[in-house]
Design an enzyme around this catalytic site. Sequence first.
Site, mmCIF file in Angstrom:
data_model
loop_
_atom_site.group_PDB
_atom_site.id
_atom_site.type_symbol
_atom_site.label_atom_id
_atom_site.label_comp_id
_atom_site.label_asym_id
_atom_site.label_seq_id
_atom_site.Cartn_x
_atom_site.Cartn_y
_atom_site.Cartn_z
ATOM 1 N N ASP A 166 35.734 25.588 41.364
ATOM 2 C CA ASP A 166 34.672 26.511 41.773
ATOM 3 C C ASP A 166 33.431 25.688 42.064
ATOM 4 O O ASP A 166 33.478 24.453 42.002
ATOM 5 C CB ASP A 166 34.414 27.573 40.686
ATOM 6 N N HIS A 230 33.072 29.083 47.423
ATOM 7 C CA HIS A 230 32.967 28.501 46.072
ATOM 8 C C HIS A 230 33.331 27.025 46.104
ATOM 9 O O HIS A 230 34.133 26.537 45.303
ATOM 10 C CB HIS A 230 33.865 29.277 45.094
ATOM 11 N N GLU A 294 34.212 36.029 48.284
ATOM 12 C CA GLU A 294 32.765 35.794 48.377
ATOM 13 C C GLU A 294 32.404 34.645 49.325
ATOM 14 O O GLU A 294 31.682 33.723 48.959
ATOM 15 C CB GLU A 294 32.201 35.537 46.966
ATOM 16 N N ASP A 392 34.783 39.145 30.703
ATOM 17 C CA ASP A 392 33.476 38.505 30.521
ATOM 18 C C ASP A 392 32.384 39.580 30.452
ATOM 19 O O ASP A 392 31.236 39.283 30.170
ATOM 20 C CB ASP A 392 33.171 37.502 31.641
#
Length: 497
Positions: A166, A230, A294, A392
């Site tokens: 990432d 990412h 994304e 999370d």
Amino acid sequence: MPFTIIPEPALIRKRDDFLEFFEYTGLPVIEGDFQKEASVLKEQFAPRAEPPHSPAFSGTDAARKIVCKKDEALKVEAYALAIGREAIELRAGCGRGAYHGLQTLRQLFLSGEKIPCAHIEDEPRFGWRGFMLDASRYFYTVPFIKKLIDALSLHHINVFHWHLTDDQGWRLPVPEYPLLTDIGSKRVERRLSGAPSIGGFYTEDDIREIVSYASARHIEVVPEIDFPGHASAILAAYPGLGCTGGPYRVEDRFGIFDDVLCAGNDAIFGLADAVFNTLARLFPSPYVHIGGDEVRVTRWSRCPKCNKRLADTGLKNMPELQSWITVKLVSMLAEKGKTAIGWDEVLEDSPRYMLPKEVVIMSWRGADGGKAAVKRGHPVIMSPNTEGCYLDYRNCDDVEEPGQWSVSTVYQSYSMNPVAGMSESEAALVMGGQCNVWSEIIYAGRIAEYMIFPRIVAFAENMWTFRKDFANFAQKLTVHRQRLDMLDLVQYRGRLK
Ligand SMILES: [Zn+2]
């Protein structure tokens, strides 16, 4: 006395007698088939110097037996247990079922209570019962990952999705691209005085150790490499792969960044090829997760190479370039015998470069991506962030609870229905579900445990059983929590709904 088994088995028929296990200090002799699985159970009860100090059997109890028999009539993950006064018969069609059966016994042995004589038949509702750990935002150690995998397998979770790359760190060694780990695995934490460099990567030996440890527990390890977004860690190592040429750095901020791999540069496929070769060598799973989430097109729009690519491919707009890249990556993987999995963004394709039907869609932005994907004939794994699959997030709506963004309650993890609102033929494409831990603020294995347990326990029962009953689950959890304690797992103990 109720049986405390999680996930709830498909069928339990109790008799009046008991296998009074708690009186014995030795693990029963395990005879017959499935000795590989039996050796893992022995290892799980072996006395150990380091935590977790789960209850150990000091030896074997020659008077008690577990007799394991291969039974071809049973489905791939199914098992049957006949618990008698002095012997337990375990039947399974293959090692996977046998392992699940032995883990059910492990739960009962961990409790050390009276075990009723009984007949148990069991099989899962969904074939993909996954868990994802983000090892980029926080670099978790090999011993922690092994401890986690072992605990997951106690609950018949069968996929470990390993998020290896990432913006904040690249964790996979690729021989042809040494700077990915030399530079891309470390970041400078500028928020801290002295700006220490943190991070690390897994060696090939580390990866083999984890894959083999998981495989002995019948957990498949699915690696994820995020392309083309990412990508800060890649760009820090190889700035030529970006649109502007940099300078770039391994990010210590969190979020979505403008700099992604340059769609106009053929060298990104050279990198992907080397990465995929490494993955094919180290991971036996038929799946590779290619991310795809994304992706911003800010840089592509202003890049001459990307604009040339757009013209050459005849695509209409920059977002369509992502589908062009994805389709290329998917076919590269197919040549290596691997099937691609992508986050639901990869479904936003272009009519010119349609996503091949075999690509598995992992639905994370709610369930809509998954619902759209099955309509188009894609296999789907449901992991909606809105329905208890993002571990999370906080366990409850309390600012004193650790977690980011939102709330995922134990009840939600128990209730997410991967096939809600689908026709029978659509539902048949749903492989199952998955919970994810993103580690932006989960900066220690101990904190990760608190976020994972007991939500993953609820999720495991949700994905496995045909007999869901939250009230019964909540009651069983009071006993099961002691087992988690014995395995030295930190757990959330607040309200469940
Ligand atoms: Zn570009």
